[in-house]
Design an enzyme around this catalytic site. Structure first.
Site, mmCIF file in Angstrom:
data_model
loop_
_atom_site.group_PDB
_atom_site.id
_atom_site.type_symbol
_atom_site.label_atom_id
_atom_site.label_comp_id
_atom_site.label_asym_id
_atom_site.label_seq_id
_atom_site.Cartn_x
_atom_site.Cartn_y
_atom_site.Cartn_z
ATOM 1 N N GLU A 1 0.815 -1.215 0.000
ATOM 2 C CA GLU A 1 0.000 0.000 0.000
ATOM 3 C C GLU A 1 0.849 1.266 0.000
ATOM 4 O O GLU A 1 0.522 2.247 -0.674
ATOM 5 C CB GLU A 1 -0.946 -0.001 1.199
ATOM 6 C CG GLU A 1 -1.971 -1.109 1.189
ATOM 7 C CD GLU A 1 -2.811 -1.150 -0.073
ATOM 8 O OE1 GLU A 1 -3.027 -0.084 -0.695
ATOM 9 O OE2 GLU A 1 -3.257 -2.242 -0.445
ATOM 10 N N HIS B 1 1.788 2.192 -3.399
ATOM 11 C CA HIS B 1 0.793 3.038 -4.072
ATOM 12 C C HIS B 1 0.922 4.485 -3.609
ATOM 13 O O HIS B 1 0.837 5.412 -4.420
ATOM 14 C CB HIS B 1 -0.620 2.539 -3.757
ATOM 15 C CG HIS B 1 -0.995 1.267 -4.436
ATOM 16 N ND1 HIS B 1 -0.776 1.029 -5.772
ATOM 17 C CD2 HIS B 1 -1.593 0.140 -3.954
ATOM 18 C CE1 HIS B 1 -1.227 -0.169 -6.092
ATOM 19 N NE2 HIS B 1 -1.720 -0.725 -5.003
ATOM 20 N N HIS C 1 -0.195 -1.285 -9.573
ATOM 21 C CA HIS C 1 -0.083 -2.736 -9.542
ATOM 22 C C HIS C 1 0.778 -3.188 -10.716
ATOM 23 O O HIS C 1 0.720 -2.597 -11.804
ATOM 24 C CB HIS C 1 -1.462 -3.387 -9.641
ATOM 25 C CG HIS C 1 -2.269 -3.233 -8.389
ATOM 26 N ND1 HIS C 1 -3.567 -2.768 -8.391
ATOM 27 C CD2 HIS C 1 -1.959 -3.469 -7.080
ATOM 28 C CE1 HIS C 1 -4.026 -2.743 -7.152
ATOM 29 N NE2 HIS C 1 -3.062 -3.152 -6.340
ATOM 30 N N TRP D 1 0.627 -5.503 -12.733
ATOM 31 C CA TRP D 1 -0.088 -5.908 -13.948
ATOM 32 C C TRP D 1 -0.849 -4.751 -14.588
ATOM 33 O O TRP D 1 -1.583 -4.938 -15.554
ATOM 34 C CB TRP D 1 -1.030 -7.082 -13.654
ATOM 35 C CG TRP D 1 -2.200 -6.748 -12.774
ATOM 36 C CD1 TRP D 1 -3.449 -6.374 -13.189
ATOM 37 C CD2 TRP D 1 -2.248 -6.746 -11.345
ATOM 38 N NE1 TRP D 1 -4.263 -6.134 -12.110
ATOM 39 C CE2 TRP D 1 -3.551 -6.361 -10.959
ATOM 40 C CE3 TRP D 1 -1.323 -7.030 -10.342
ATOM 41 C CZ2 TRP D 1 -3.939 -6.249 -9.624
ATOM 42 C CZ3 TRP D 1 -1.721 -6.921 -9.015
ATOM 43 C CH2 TRP D 1 -3.001 -6.539 -8.670
ATOM 44 N N GLN E 1 2.600 -8.493 -17.630
ATOM 45 C CA GLN E 1 2.111 -9.717 -17.016
ATOM 46 C C GLN E 1 0.680 -9.544 -16.561
ATOM 47 O O GLN E 1 0.117 -8.454 -16.637
ATOM 48 C CB GLN E 1 2.983 -10.102 -15.820
ATOM 49 C CG GLN E 1 2.919 -9.113 -14.652
ATOM 50 C CD GLN E 1 3.701 -9.586 -13.446
ATOM 51 O OE1 GLN E 1 4.923 -9.522 -13.428
ATOM 52 N NE2 GLN E 1 2.989 -10.088 -12.432
#
Length: 351
Positions: free
Chosen positions: A234, A237, A243, A245, A261
Protein backbone atom coordinates in the site's frame (compact mmCIF):
# COMPACT_ATOMS: atom_id res chain seq x y z
CA UNK A 1 10.78 -5.62 -20.53
CA UNK A 2 8.23 -2.93 -21.31
CA UNK A 3 8.96 0.48 -22.76
CA UNK A 4 6.98 3.50 -21.64
CA UNK A 5 5.42 5.91 -24.08
CA UNK A 6 4.14 8.92 -22.18
CA UNK A 7 1.71 10.08 -24.86
CA UNK A 8 -0.05 6.73 -24.79
CA UNK A 9 -0.20 6.86 -21.01
CA UNK A 10 -1.67 10.34 -20.91
CA UNK A 11 -4.40 9.19 -23.26
CA UNK A 12 -5.03 6.12 -21.16
CA UNK A 13 -5.40 7.76 -17.75
CA UNK A 14 -8.39 9.80 -18.89
CA UNK A 15 -10.51 6.66 -18.78
CA UNK A 16 -12.28 6.21 -15.45
CA UNK A 17 -13.53 2.69 -16.05
CA UNK A 18 -12.18 -0.35 -14.23
CA UNK A 19 -12.95 -3.58 -16.13
CA UNK A 20 -15.45 -5.82 -14.38
CA UNK A 21 -13.14 -8.76 -14.90
CA UNK A 22 -10.40 -6.89 -13.05
CA UNK A 23 -12.63 -6.34 -10.03
CA UNK A 24 -13.48 -10.02 -9.99
CA UNK A 25 -9.81 -10.90 -10.11
CA UNK A 26 -8.91 -8.58 -7.31
CA UNK A 27 -11.66 -9.55 -4.89
CA UNK A 28 -11.12 -6.03 -3.57
CA UNK A 29 -7.96 -6.91 -1.62
CA UNK A 30 -6.55 -3.48 -2.43
CA UNK A 31 -8.91 -0.60 -3.21
CA UNK A 32 -6.30 2.00 -4.11
CA UNK A 33 -6.84 2.24 -7.88
CA UNK A 34 -10.57 1.47 -7.69
CA UNK A 35 -11.15 4.29 -5.21
CA UNK A 36 -9.02 6.67 -7.25
CA UNK A 37 -11.17 6.02 -10.32
CA UNK A 38 -14.37 6.42 -8.31
CA UNK A 39 -13.21 9.74 -6.87
CA UNK A 40 -11.95 10.92 -10.25
CA UNK A 41 -15.37 10.26 -11.77
CA UNK A 42 -16.77 12.75 -9.26
CA UNK A 43 -13.82 15.15 -9.38
CA UNK A 44 -12.11 15.25 -12.81
CA UNK A 45 -9.39 17.49 -11.39
CA UNK A 46 -7.85 14.35 -9.89
CA UNK A 47 -7.20 13.03 -13.40
CA UNK A 48 -5.58 16.35 -14.32
CA UNK A 49 -3.42 16.18 -11.21
CA UNK A 50 -2.39 12.62 -12.04
CA UNK A 51 -1.58 13.63 -15.62
CA UNK A 52 0.56 16.60 -14.54
CA UNK A 53 2.27 14.51 -11.89
CA UNK A 54 3.06 11.80 -14.41
CA UNK A 55 4.65 14.30 -16.79
CA UNK A 56 6.99 15.37 -13.99
CA UNK A 57 7.57 11.75 -13.01
CA UNK A 58 8.65 10.79 -16.52
CA UNK A 59 10.93 13.84 -16.74
CA UNK A 60 12.61 12.81 -13.51
CA UNK A 61 12.98 9.21 -14.68
CA UNK A 62 14.46 10.29 -18.01
CA UNK A 63 17.04 12.42 -16.19
CA UNK A 64 18.01 9.72 -13.68
CA UNK A 65 17.55 6.41 -15.51
CA UNK A 66 20.58 4.19 -15.17
CA UNK A 67 21.77 6.08 -12.10
CA UNK A 68 21.69 4.94 -8.50
CA UNK A 69 18.34 6.10 -7.14
CA UNK A 70 19.89 8.36 -4.50
CA UNK A 71 22.88 8.64 -2.24
CA UNK A 72 20.65 9.72 0.64
CA UNK A 73 18.36 7.52 2.69
CA UNK A 74 15.05 9.35 2.85
CA UNK A 75 13.39 9.29 6.27
CA UNK A 76 9.57 9.24 6.33
CA UNK A 77 7.87 10.23 9.63
CA UNK A 78 4.93 7.90 10.39
CA UNK A 79 1.96 8.02 12.76
CA UNK A 80 -0.37 5.07 13.39
CA UNK A 81 -3.96 5.92 14.33
CA UNK A 82 -5.66 2.91 15.96
CA UNK A 83 -9.48 2.97 15.70
CA UNK A 84 -10.84 0.26 18.00
CA UNK A 85 -13.66 -1.05 20.18
CA UNK A 86 -11.40 -2.14 23.01
CA UNK A 87 -10.79 -5.58 21.56
CA UNK A 88 -7.77 -7.24 19.96
CA UNK A 89 -7.94 -4.73 17.08
CA UNK A 90 -6.42 -2.24 19.56
CA UNK A 91 -3.04 -3.64 18.60
CA UNK A 92 0.04 -3.34 20.75
CA UNK A 93 2.96 -1.04 20.21
CA UNK A 94 5.10 -4.15 19.75
CA UNK A 95 2.98 -5.17 16.76
CA UNK A 96 3.41 -1.70 15.27
CA UNK A 97 7.17 -1.85 15.79
CA UNK A 98 7.21 -5.29 14.17
CA UNK A 99 5.50 -3.79 11.12
CA UNK A 100 7.95 -0.92 11.03
CA UNK A 101 10.89 -3.34 11.10
CA UNK A 102 9.36 -5.27 8.21
CA UNK A 103 8.85 -2.08 6.18
CA UNK A 104 12.40 -0.92 6.70
CA UNK A 105 13.85 -4.31 5.79
CA UNK A 106 11.73 -4.52 2.63
CA UNK A 107 12.41 -0.98 1.41
CA UNK A 108 16.15 -1.33 2.11
CA UNK A 109 16.39 -4.81 0.52
CA UNK A 110 17.51 -6.22 3.87
CA UNK A 111 14.69 -8.75 4.13
CA UNK A 112 15.90 -12.27 4.92
CA UNK A 113 13.85 -13.77 2.09
CA UNK A 114 15.53 -11.61 -0.56
CA UNK A 115 17.44 -14.79 -1.47
CA UNK A 116 14.15 -16.21 -2.78
CA UNK A 117 13.99 -13.72 -5.66
CA UNK A 118 14.40 -15.75 -8.87
CA UNK A 119 17.97 -15.40 -10.10
CA UNK A 120 16.96 -13.73 -13.38
CA UNK A 121 15.25 -10.95 -11.43
CA UNK A 122 17.99 -10.47 -8.82
CA UNK A 123 19.82 -7.83 -10.91
CA UNK A 124 16.62 -5.75 -11.01
CA UNK A 125 15.98 -5.84 -7.23
CA UNK A 126 16.47 -2.49 -5.49
CA UNK A 127 17.47 -0.97 -2.20
CA UNK A 128 14.94 1.86 -2.31
CA UNK A 129 16.89 3.82 0.32
CA UNK A 130 13.74 4.76 2.21
CA UNK A 131 13.37 4.43 5.98
CA UNK A 132 10.23 4.81 8.09
CA UNK A 133 10.36 6.21 11.64
CA UNK A 134 7.61 6.72 14.20
CA UNK A 135 7.06 10.39 14.94
CA UNK A 136 8.36 11.66 18.30
CA UNK A 137 6.75 15.08 18.07
CA UNK A 138 3.10 15.68 17.18
CA UNK A 139 1.84 18.57 15.00
CA UNK A 140 1.86 20.86 18.05
CA UNK A 141 5.42 19.96 18.98
CA UNK A 142 4.36 17.79 21.92
CA UNK A 143 5.98 14.49 22.84
CA UNK A 144 4.42 11.43 21.16
CA UNK A 145 5.23 7.78 20.64
CA UNK A 146 3.86 7.94 17.10
CA UNK A 147 0.63 6.09 17.96
CA UNK A 148 -2.85 7.51 18.66
CA UNK A 149 -5.82 5.47 19.87
CA UNK A 150 -9.54 6.21 19.47
CA UNK A 151 -12.57 4.19 20.55
CA UNK A 152 -15.29 3.95 17.88
CA UNK A 153 -17.66 1.36 16.42
CA UNK A 154 -16.85 2.89 13.04
CA UNK A 155 -13.76 0.68 13.06
CA UNK A 156 -16.12 -1.95 11.60
CA UNK A 157 -16.55 -1.73 7.84
CA UNK A 158 -14.43 1.41 7.85
CA UNK A 159 -13.56 3.67 4.96
CA UNK A 160 -12.80 7.40 4.76
CA UNK A 161 -15.17 8.07 7.68
CA UNK A 162 -12.61 7.06 10.33
CA UNK A 163 -9.89 9.37 9.10
CA UNK A 164 -11.44 12.41 10.77
CA UNK A 165 -10.85 10.86 14.22
CA UNK A 166 -7.23 11.80 13.92
CA UNK A 167 -5.36 13.26 10.99
CA UNK A 168 -1.90 14.77 11.16
CA UNK A 169 -0.77 17.07 8.31
CA UNK A 170 0.10 14.82 5.39
CA UNK A 171 2.93 17.11 4.28
CA UNK A 172 4.65 16.23 7.57
CA UNK A 173 3.57 12.65 8.36
CA UNK A 174 2.53 9.44 6.67
CA UNK A 175 -0.84 8.69 8.31
CA UNK A 176 -1.68 5.01 8.80
CA UNK A 177 -5.20 4.28 10.06
CA UNK A 178 -5.62 0.80 11.59
CA UNK A 179 -9.17 -0.59 11.74
CA UNK A 180 -11.06 -3.80 12.45
CA UNK A 181 -12.41 -4.25 8.90
CA UNK A 182 -12.53 -2.26 5.65
CA UNK A 183 -15.64 -1.77 3.52
CA UNK A 184 -15.32 -3.36 0.09
CA UNK A 185 -16.78 -2.02 -3.16
CA UNK A 186 -20.11 -3.73 -2.53
CA UNK A 187 -20.42 -1.80 0.73
CA UNK A 188 -19.93 -4.83 2.95
CA UNK A 189 -17.25 -6.32 5.17
CA UNK A 190 -15.24 -8.59 2.97
CA UNK A 191 -11.84 -9.42 1.64
CA UNK A 192 -10.53 -5.85 1.47
CA UNK A 193 -7.26 -5.69 3.39
CA UNK A 194 -6.17 -2.10 2.88
CA UNK A 195 -5.96 0.85 0.53
CA UNK A 196 -3.78 3.90 -0.01
CA UNK A 197 -4.24 7.32 -1.55
CA UNK A 198 -2.09 8.12 -4.55
CA UNK A 199 -0.22 11.45 -4.56
CA UNK A 200 -2.27 14.46 -5.59
CA UNK A 201 -5.53 13.74 -3.76
CA UNK A 202 -7.12 15.51 -0.80
CA UNK A 203 -4.57 16.09 1.97
CA UNK A 204 -7.26 15.35 4.58
CA UNK A 205 -7.53 11.70 3.51
CA UNK A 206 -3.92 11.17 2.48
CA UNK A 207 -2.33 8.02 3.83
CA UNK A 208 -3.06 4.31 4.21
CA UNK A 209 -5.94 2.46 5.85
CA UNK A 210 -5.32 -1.16 6.83
CA UNK A 211 -6.94 -3.98 8.77
CA UNK A 212 -5.31 -4.64 12.13
CA UNK A 213 -4.76 -8.34 11.37
CA UNK A 214 -2.49 -7.46 8.44
CA UNK A 215 -0.21 -5.12 10.39
CA UNK A 216 3.17 -6.79 10.90
CA UNK A 217 3.55 -10.47 11.66
CA UNK A 218 2.78 -10.79 15.40
CA UNK A 219 -0.23 -10.13 17.62
CA UNK A 220 -3.45 -10.15 15.60
CA UNK A 221 -1.42 -10.72 12.40
CA UNK A 222 0.38 -13.81 13.75
CA UNK A 223 0.02 -16.74 11.41
CA UNK A 224 -1.36 -14.65 8.56
CA UNK A 225 1.65 -15.45 6.39
CA UNK A 226 1.72 -11.89 5.05
CA UNK A 227 4.88 -10.82 6.88
CA UNK A 228 3.84 -7.16 6.92
CA UNK A 229 3.83 -6.99 3.12
CA UNK A 230 0.29 -5.59 2.89
CA UNK A 231 1.53 -2.24 4.16
CA UNK A 232 4.64 -2.44 1.96
CA UNK A 233 2.30 -2.85 -1.03
CA UNK A 234 0.00 0.00 0.00
CA UNK A 235 2.81 2.43 0.72
CA UNK A 236 4.07 1.57 -2.76
CA UNK A 237 0.79 3.04 -4.07
CA UNK A 238 1.25 6.02 -1.75
CA UNK A 239 4.62 6.49 -3.50
CA UNK A 240 2.80 6.42 -6.88
CA UNK A 241 3.43 2.79 -7.86
CA UNK A 242 0.72 0.95 -9.76
CA UNK A 243 -0.08 -2.74 -9.54
CA UNK A 244 2.55 -4.60 -11.52
CA UNK A 245 -0.09 -5.91 -13.95
CA UNK A 246 -1.25 -2.36 -14.68
CA UNK A 247 -4.82 -3.03 -13.50
CA UNK A 248 -5.63 -4.66 -16.83
CA UNK A 249 -4.99 -7.82 -18.78
CA UNK A 250 -1.31 -7.60 -19.75
CA UNK A 251 -1.38 -4.02 -18.52
CA UNK A 252 1.36 -1.40 -18.16
CA UNK A 253 2.51 -0.30 -14.70
CA UNK A 254 4.62 2.53 -16.20
CA UNK A 255 7.86 0.94 -15.02
CA UNK A 256 10.44 -0.03 -17.63
CA UNK A 257 12.09 -3.00 -15.91
CA UNK A 258 9.00 -4.95 -14.86
CA UNK A 259 7.56 -7.48 -17.32
CA UNK A 260 4.17 -7.20 -18.97
CA UNK A 261 2.11 -9.72 -17.02
CA UNK A 262 -1.20 -10.59 -15.44
CA UNK A 263 -2.11 -10.59 -11.77
CA UNK A 264 -0.96 -13.50 -9.61
CA UNK A 265 -3.68 -13.75 -7.03
CA UNK A 266 -3.24 -15.44 -3.63
CA UNK A 267 -0.57 -17.86 -4.71
CA UNK A 268 3.18 -18.27 -5.03
CA UNK A 269 3.93 -19.52 -8.54
CA UNK A 270 6.84 -21.66 -9.59
CA UNK A 271 9.43 -19.92 -11.76
CA UNK A 272 8.95 -19.24 -14.61
CA UNK A 273 5.30 -18.16 -14.45
CA UNK A 274 4.71 -17.38 -18.11
CA UNK A 275 1.61 -15.50 -19.26
CA UNK A 276 1.38 -16.58 -22.89
CA UNK A 277 -1.14 -13.87 -23.75
CA UNK A 278 1.33 -11.25 -22.54
CA UNK A 279 4.23 -12.72 -24.53
CA UNK A 280 6.46 -12.46 -21.47
CA UNK A 281 8.60 -15.57 -21.94
CA UNK A 282 11.09 -16.93 -21.16
CA UNK A 283 11.23 -15.42 -17.65
CA UNK A 284 7.55 -14.67 -17.24
CA UNK A 285 5.93 -12.71 -14.43
CA UNK A 286 7.85 -10.93 -11.68
CA UNK A 287 5.55 -12.55 -9.13
CA UNK A 288 7.89 -11.87 -6.21
CA UNK A 289 7.32 -8.12 -6.56
CA UNK A 290 5.54 -6.33 -3.72
CA UNK A 291 3.08 -4.77 -6.17
CA UNK A 292 1.67 -8.11 -7.33
CA UNK A 293 -1.12 -9.97 -5.47
CA UNK A 294 0.88 -13.01 -4.45
CA UNK A 295 0.93 -14.11 -0.82
CA UNK A 296 3.05 -11.97 1.47
CA UNK A 297 5.50 -14.79 2.05
CA UNK A 298 6.11 -14.87 -1.71
CA UNK A 299 6.84 -11.14 -2.06
CA UNK A 300 10.45 -10.03 -1.60
CA UNK A 301 11.45 -7.21 -3.98
CA UNK A 302 10.88 -3.85 -5.58
CA UNK A 303 12.54 -3.32 -8.94
CA UNK A 304 15.11 -0.62 -9.75
CA UNK A 305 12.52 1.05 -11.96
CA UNK A 306 9.95 1.05 -9.18
CA UNK A 307 12.53 2.52 -6.81
CA UNK A 308 13.25 5.29 -9.31
CA UNK A 309 9.54 5.99 -9.66
CA UNK A 310 9.18 6.27 -5.87
CA UNK A 311 12.17 8.60 -5.81
CA UNK A 312 10.43 10.73 -8.44
CA UNK A 313 7.35 10.97 -6.20
CA UNK A 314 9.52 12.10 -3.30
CA UNK A 315 11.08 14.82 -5.46
CA UNK A 316 7.94 16.03 -7.23
CA UNK A 317 7.25 19.67 -6.29
CA UNK A 318 3.58 19.23 -7.25
CA UNK A 319 3.05 16.83 -4.34
CA UNK A 320 3.53 17.13 -0.59
CA UNK A 321 5.76 14.03 -0.42
CA UNK A 322 8.75 16.27 -1.13
CA UNK A 323 8.47 18.00 2.27
CA UNK A 324 8.29 14.80 4.33
CA UNK A 325 11.98 13.96 4.21
CA UNK A 326 13.29 17.54 4.36
CA UNK A 327 15.73 18.23 7.23
CA UNK A 328 13.40 20.82 8.73
CA UNK A 329 10.48 18.39 8.81
CA UNK A 330 12.58 15.63 10.37
CA UNK A 331 13.46 18.05 13.17
CA UNK A 332 9.81 19.15 13.51
CA UNK A 333 8.60 15.53 13.80
CA UNK A 334 11.48 14.33 15.98
CA UNK A 335 12.66 11.82 13.39
CA UNK A 336 16.05 13.39 12.65
CA UNK A 337 17.92 10.80 14.70
CA UNK A 338 18.31 12.79 17.90
CA UNK A 339 17.88 10.74 21.12
CA UNK A 340 14.20 10.01 21.80
CA UNK A 341 12.43 11.73 24.66
CA UNK A 342 10.34 9.48 26.92
CA UNK A 343 6.79 10.78 26.99
CA UNK A 344 4.81 10.87 30.22
CA UNK A 345 2.33 7.96 30.33
CA UNK A 346 -1.26 8.71 29.29
CA UNK A 347 -4.14 6.79 30.83
CA UNK A 348 -6.73 5.35 28.46
CA UNK A 349 -10.13 4.15 29.62
CA UNK A 350 -13.07 2.80 27.64
CA UNK A 351 -16.32 1.30 28.88
Amino acid sequence: MKKIYLSLFLAGIISSAIPVTLKAQQQDWCLSEILFQQKAAQDPSLLKSREQGEIETQKYIAQHVGQKTSSTVKIIPVVFHIIHEGGSENISRDQILDQLDSLNNDYRRQNADAVNTPSVFQPFAADCQIEFRLAQLDPNGNCTDGVTRHFSHLTNNARENVKAFDYWPSNKYLNVWVVKSVENTSGQMGTTLAYAQFPGGSPLTDGVEIRNDYVGNIGTAAGSGWNGRTLAHEIGHWFNLRHIWGDATCGNDLVADTPVQNVNFSTCPTFPKIDAACNNGPNGAMYSDYMDYTNGNCMNMFSQGQSLRMDAALNNALWTRINLWSPSNLIATGTDGTPPVLCAPVAEFAS
